[in-house]
Scaffold this motif. Structure first.
Motif, mmCIF file in Angstrom:
data_model
loop_
_atom_site.group_PDB
_atom_site.id
_atom_site.type_symbol
_atom_site.label_atom_id
_atom_site.label_comp_id
_atom_site.label_asym_id
_atom_site.label_seq_id
_atom_site.Cartn_x
_atom_site.Cartn_y
_atom_site.Cartn_z
ATOM 1 N N GLN A 9 3.363 -21.784 59.018
ATOM 2 C CA GLN A 9 2.315 -21.335 58.098
ATOM 3 C C GLN A 9 0.935 -21.650 58.669
ATOM 4 O O GLN A 9 0.031 -20.811 58.636
ATOM 5 N N ASP A 23 -1.787 -18.797 59.702
ATOM 6 C CA ASP A 23 -3.119 -18.775 59.091
ATOM 7 C C ASP A 23 -4.229 -18.900 60.133
ATOM 8 O O ASP A 23 -5.370 -18.509 59.879
ATOM 9 N N ARG A 64 -3.895 -10.486 62.743
ATOM 10 C CA ARG A 64 -2.492 -10.348 62.385
ATOM 11 C C ARG A 64 -2.126 -8.870 62.371
ATOM 12 O O ARG A 64 -2.562 -8.125 61.514
ATOM 13 N N TRP A 85 3.153 -9.913 60.391
ATOM 14 C CA TRP A 85 3.584 -10.021 58.992
ATOM 15 C C TRP A 85 5.099 -9.923 58.892
ATOM 16 O O TRP A 85 5.728 -10.615 58.087
ATOM 17 N N LYS A 130 4.136 -18.725 48.461
ATOM 18 C CA LYS A 130 3.397 -18.357 49.665
ATOM 19 C C LYS A 130 3.797 -16.965 50.130
ATOM 20 O O LYS A 130 2.952 -16.168 50.553
ATOM 21 N N TYR A 158 1.339 -13.795 50.632
ATOM 22 C CA TYR A 158 1.247 -13.052 51.888
ATOM 23 C C TYR A 158 1.484 -11.562 51.666
ATOM 24 O O TYR A 158 0.763 -10.718 52.204
#
Length: 244
Positions: free
Chosen positions: A47, A51, A56, A61, A88, A92
């Motif tokens: 994570q 981040d 990205r 993803w 989370k 996302y």
């Protein structure tokens, strides 16, 4: 690529060290290192690295959200951490479009259904499925199939299995990829024929569960060979006793 080679060989610490000492870190290196963390149950580190990513791409993803779904399946975490992973993952998924102008694809939503299902939130998973902007496929129902079995929802489990069979069973990401052809005979009996094995690995739980249901629905003996043993599926049960 050196990072991928080390990752394939299970060299977790050296993979991370190599990444951190690279002078130029391309997106493929970021994605590979995140995968390493997830494969080693290091969710907090995956994570943090995700981040930190300067950019990205869609693959990033895919790696993160699918990896989180895989972590949840392993069931090695406390209820509190599972809830955190679920929250989370939800963040996302919805931030892809709202904050990053990336359209979430079917596989992202399927992973979210997987997360919800394995967290025991089967009703929420079904609500999400009903509101998806695309036609449900066998992979989506496969996510619900595995979760409903784990949480003992027999009715939902049988419904998911039957729908997968009707679609012509294709479960991606499992050790096997099957295509099931159903043909009505004069007496109305449906025949199922296993036609392809694409990976010579241990059969995954979702595929194993699906084939048990197929054998029950179509009334046929299905013999399957994985890397460990033979499986004989008959009338909804397997010769391995669900231990393999």
């Amino acid at each position: 690529m050196a990072i991928r080679d080390k990752m394939r060989n299970g060299q977790y610490e050296s993979t991370v060290h190599l990444f951190e000492t690279m002078s130029r870190q391309a997106s493929v290196s970021w994605n590979a290192t995140i995968s390493v963390y997830l494969l080693n149950d290091k969710f907090d580190l995956s994570q943090q690295l995700f981040d930190r990513m300067p950019e990205r791409v869609l693959v990033s993803w895919n790696v993160m959200i699918s990896g989180m779904a895989t972590l949840m399946k392993r069931g090695r975490f406390s209820l509190g951490l599972c809830a955190f992973i679920l929250n989370k993952g939800t963040k996302y998924l919805y931030s892809m479009d709202r904050e990053h102008d990336i359209t979430a694809m079917a596989q992202h939503h399927t992973c979210m259904i997987d997360l919800l299902g394995h967290a025991g939130r089967l009703e929420d998973a079904q609500v999400l499925m009903r509101n998806l902007p695309f036609e449900l496929d066998a992979a989506t129902w496969g996510a619900l199939l595995g979760a409903s079995r784990i949480h003992g929802d027999t009715k939902l489990n049988e419904e998911a299995a039957e729908l997968i069979i009707e679609m012509g069973l294709i479960i991606q990401g499992c050790m096997f990829s099957f295509q099931t052809y159903m043909k009505l005979q004069v007496d109305g009996v449906a025949l199922v024929r296993l036609i392809r094995v694409i990976k010579n690995l241990r059969v995954c739980e979702d595929c194993h569960n699906a084939i048990e249901h197929i054998s029950k629905v179509v009334g046929r003996l299905i013999i399957l060979r994985d890397s460990n043993r033979f499986h004989q599926f008959d009338k909804g049960s397997c010769s391995c006793g669900d231990h393999w």
